[in-house]
Scaffold this active site. Structure first.
Site, PDB file in Angstrom:
ATOM      1  N   ASP A 193       4.645  -9.036   5.951  1.00 47.64           N
ATOM      2  CA  ASP A 193       4.934  -9.726   4.705  1.00 47.64           C
ATOM      3  C   ASP A 193       3.628 -10.423   4.271  1.00 47.64           C
ATOM      4  OD1 ASP A 193       7.583 -10.896   3.258  1.00 47.64           O
ATOM      5  OD2 ASP A 193       5.903 -12.316   3.202  1.00 47.64           O
ATOM      6  N   LYS A 214      -3.338   4.450  -3.526  1.00 45.81           N
ATOM      7  CA  LYS A 214      -4.531   3.643  -3.786  1.00 45.81           C
ATOM      8  C   LYS A 214      -5.299   3.389  -2.495  1.00 45.81           C
ATOM      9  CE  LYS A 214      -2.443   2.175  -7.960  1.00 45.81           C
ATOM     10  NZ  LYS A 214      -1.104   2.774  -7.723  1.00 45.81           N
ATOM     11  N   ALA A 223       0.774  -1.247   0.000  1.00 42.08           N
ATOM     12  CA  ALA A 223       0.000   0.000   0.000  1.00 42.08           C
ATOM     13  C   ALA A 223       0.806   1.298   0.000  1.00 42.08           C
ATOM     14  CB  ALA A 223      -0.942  -0.004   1.197  1.00 42.08           C
ATOM     15  N   ALA A 224       2.085   1.264   0.436  1.00 43.32           N
ATOM     16  CA  ALA A 224       2.815   2.533   0.571  1.00 43.32           C
ATOM     17  C   ALA A 224       3.175   3.106  -0.798  1.00 43.32           C
ATOM     18  CB  ALA A 224       4.080   2.316   1.393  1.00 43.32           C
ATOM     19  N   ARG A 234       8.611   2.669   4.681  1.00 39.30           N
ATOM     20  CA  ARG A 234       7.499   2.993   3.785  1.00 39.30           C
ATOM     21  C   ARG A 234       6.157   2.882   4.521  1.00 39.30           C
ATOM     22  NH1 ARG A 234       8.370   3.490  -1.580  1.00 39.30           N
ATOM     23  NH2 ARG A 234       6.375   2.578  -2.148  1.00 39.30           N
ATOM     24  N   GLU A 269       1.934  -2.554   4.362  1.00 36.45           N
ATOM     25  CA  GLU A 269       3.196  -2.335   3.650  1.00 36.45           C
ATOM     26  C   GLU A 269       4.291  -3.109   4.382  1.00 36.45           C
ATOM     27  OE1 GLU A 269       4.479  -0.883   0.844  1.00 36.45           O
ATOM     28  OE2 GLU A 269       6.436  -1.503   1.611  1.00 36.45           O
ATOM     29  N   CYS A 305       2.718  -0.874 -12.724  1.00 36.88           N
ATOM     30  CA  CYS A 305       2.958   0.313 -13.566  1.00 36.88           C
ATOM     31  C   CYS A 305       4.037  -0.062 -14.578  1.00 36.88           C
ATOM     32  CB  CYS A 305       3.330   1.512 -12.717  1.00 36.88           C
ATOM     33  SG  CYS A 305       4.767   1.255 -11.702  1.00 36.88           S
TER      34      CYS A 305
HETATM   35  N1  SAM Z   1      -0.084   1.068  -3.953  1.00 39.83           N
HETATM   36  C1  SAM Z   1       0.900   2.085  -3.683  1.00 39.83           C
HETATM   37  C2  SAM Z   1       0.308   3.445  -3.962  1.00 39.83           C
HETATM   38  O1  SAM Z   1      -0.609   3.546  -4.764  1.00 39.83           O
HETATM   39  O2  SAM Z   1       0.768   4.419  -3.364  1.00 39.83           O
HETATM   40  C3  SAM Z   1       2.176   1.814  -4.450  1.00 39.83           C
HETATM   41  C4  SAM Z   1       2.725   0.450  -4.232  1.00 39.83           C
HETATM   42  S1  SAM Z   1       4.254   0.139  -4.975  1.00 39.83           S
HETATM   43  C5  SAM Z   1       3.854  -0.044  -6.615  1.00 39.83           C
HETATM   44  C6  SAM Z   1       4.587  -1.486  -4.443  1.00 39.83           C
HETATM   45  C7  SAM Z   1       4.831  -1.638  -2.972  1.00 39.83           C
HETATM   46  O3  SAM Z   1       5.094  -3.025  -2.715  1.00 39.83           O
HETATM   47  C8  SAM Z   1       6.014  -0.878  -2.433  1.00 39.83           C
HETATM   48  O4  SAM Z   1       5.615  -0.035  -1.387  1.00 39.83           O
HETATM   49  C9  SAM Z   1       6.968  -1.955  -1.928  1.00 39.83           C
HETATM   50  O5  SAM Z   1       7.642  -1.586  -0.750  1.00 39.83           O
HETATM   51  C10 SAM Z   1       6.029  -3.108  -1.669  1.00 39.83           C
HETATM   52  N2  SAM Z   1       6.719  -4.430  -1.700  1.00 39.83           N
HETATM   53  C11 SAM Z   1       8.009  -4.702  -1.986  1.00 39.83           C
HETATM   54  N3  SAM Z   1       8.266  -6.013  -1.876  1.00 39.83           N
HETATM   55  C12 SAM Z   1       7.104  -6.598  -1.518  1.00 39.83           C
HETATM   56  C13 SAM Z   1       6.726  -7.930  -1.230  1.00 39.83           C
HETATM   57  N4  SAM Z   1       7.581  -8.930  -1.321  1.00 39.83           N
HETATM   58  N5  SAM Z   1       5.448  -8.155  -0.875  1.00 39.83           N
HETATM   59  C14 SAM Z   1       4.557  -7.148  -0.799  1.00 39.83           C
HETATM   60  N6  SAM Z   1       4.867  -5.870  -1.072  1.00 39.83           N
HETATM   61  C15 SAM Z   1       6.113  -5.588  -1.405  1.00 39.83           C
END
Ligand code: SAM
Length: 460
Positions: A161, A116, A111-112, A139, A134, A231
């Protein structure tokens, strides 16, 4: 225009995928300035004079005629809007075209920083409940800050996680996975994404997405929805992932109506004889960054998990608040009649009682960073209000309000010592254009500024 050239292997792949002509259009679009867009908070109404054209697929999204300094706009810090690129706002359109319960429980798994999640929170309003998760600690703190500023009190922020959700199969009405990806769609917005890109990175991202979806796919209840987005443009992280999810779980396809004038490309993929749909956003076809989303429905007969209520709620640091204190919070401080209160290190939190069972159940599994609205502490005969309450959309009965002008508001947000003329004595809720910014305490001979130290603005 970015100084970093597009990676050669990316160029080759995209020409294969789009054809020479469309690829050139994409490159031209990536070299143009990005249009800044914001999404308004429907619960903090204001009318900025700098809002421009509407984002076609969103009720609350607007492009800006020029990019203002958000840091120097008090309303930005007050959570009146979120700066979000336009393609992502399509999720609002999706939510309006699927059948969701009024009192839905949603999960935003990655979510970070909260773009969204704030959109989902707005959609759920006062009747629903969101878990914004997150995995990365730093983050998760930014996510928490954005959720607090959004102020609806309908969100639980967790830092876990995806693995830690494994006891919650079939629990959520909607799960959004906005997956960490290779970010090809951000090549304009974030030129560093170009430097980091490689075919190996794409494959690594796809593997990580498989691991995430392997957990996330099971969390949706029967009749609920799974939203998967990235994205990036490549099929490995998009349509191939859709295929992966449908091989692991029995999901039904969902098709979302779109206006052809929007420039969104619908892709169709046949899986086990059925058509499944993806929605692709290309910067050369619309005002927005690169984005992909697919929407899936879990069959009604899939397992659903109901939260069980423990007789006595026991948690290492979240405690229930006594009847006497709850009465003061409602009758003297104006919190809703329908309220559940908890305390964490003596600080009181508000939660919608309709989600008490859900919340208490989730605390058994998840690492809680924030929930509902943090109100403040009882101290002898006084209630010491918290900043989180100030910026929430909840009533603050019994406190005086004081309107600041823009310069005063910015000084307040810098955490300067300010003493505006006419400031009443005691705890005062300061506002800008009627929107709460936080607390000042006027002690007569001096004024204490209670804006959170970590959030203060440094720009002059
Ligand atoms: N949804 C967010 C927004 O709209 O602001 C952006 C999300 S960003 C595309 C993807 C997120 O997934 C990051 O914050 C990242 O830290 C997190 N992430 C990284 N590795 C991950 C993992 N193994 N499982 C879940 N999330 C993870």
């Amino acid at each position: 225009m970015s100084d970093i050239k597009l990676p050669e292997a990316f160029t080759k792949r995209m020409i294969n995928f789009l054809g020479e002509e469309d690829f050139q259009k994409l490159v031209d679009a990536l070299d143009k300035e990005q249009n800044t867009s914001i999404r308004l908070n429907p619960y903090k109404s204001f009318n900025p004079d700098w809002k421009g054209q509407k984002v076609l697929w969103s009720k609350y999204g607007y492009f800006l005629n020029e990019r203002p300094s958000f840091t120097l706009d008090p309303l930005f810090h007050a959570g009146c809007y979120y700066v979000q690129e336009a393609s992502s706002m399509f999720i609002e359109h999706v939510l309006e075209h699927i059948e969701l319960p009024e009192d839905g429980v949603f999960l935003d798994l990655s979510a970070a920083p909260g773009g969204k999640s704030t959109l989902l929170s707005s959609f759920l309003g006062k009747n629903g409940f969101l878990v914004a998760n997150e995995v990365i600690k730093s983050r998760a703190n930014i996510l928490k800050e954005n959720i607090i500023k959004w102020g609806l009190g309908n969100t639980l922020v967790t830092q876990n996680d995806p693995e830690h959700f494994s006891g919650l199969e079939g629990f959520f009405d909607l799960v959004l996975v906005d997956a960490p990806c290779s970010g090809e769609g951000m090549f304009r917005k974030d030129p560093d994404a170009r430097a980091e890109w490689s075919p190996e990175h794409v494959s690594l991202c796809a593997l990580r997405q498989e691991r995430i979806m392997d957990k996330a796919g099971g969390l949706v209840k029967g009749g609920g929805y799974l939203l998967y987005s990235t994205c990036t443009f490549n099929t490995e992280e998009n349509e191939d992932m859709l295929k992966f999810i449908c091989t692991e779980f029995a999901y039904e396809p969902v098709r979302i109506p779109i206006d052809p004038a929007w420039g969104i490309i619908e892709t169709e993929l046949e899986i086990e004889g059925n058509p499944y749909f993806g929605y692709r956003f290309y910067p050369h076809l619309l005002e927005g960054e690169g984005f992909f989303i697919t929407i899936l429905k879990r069959p009604k007969n899939a397992t659903s998990l109901e939260s069980k209520k423990a007789k006595d709620f026991k948690h290492p640091f979240i405690k229930s608040v006594g009847k006497q204190e709850s009465k003061i919070l409602i009758e003297q401080l104006g919190l809703p009649q329908e309220s559940t209160f908890y305390s964490v290190q003596e600080s009181c939190f508000w939660l919608n009682p309709s989600f008490q069972k859900v919340f208490e159940y989730l605390t058994l599994f998840l690492n809680i960073k924030y929930f509902g609205v943090e109100l403040g502490k009882f101290n002898k005969n006084q209630f010491i209000p918290n900043h989180e309450w100030a910026v929430s959309t909840f009533e603050k009965k019994g406190f005086k309000n004081f309107e600041l002008d823009k310069e005063q508001a910015l000084s307040y947000l810098r955490k300067d010592d300010i003493m505006p003329d006419g400031l009443p004595e005691g705890w005062v809720l300061v506002t800008y254009l009627g929107i709460p910014l936080g607390w000042l305490k006027n002690l007569g001979n001096r004024v204490n500024n209670y804006y959170p130290k970590d959030w203060r603005i440094r720009k002059k």
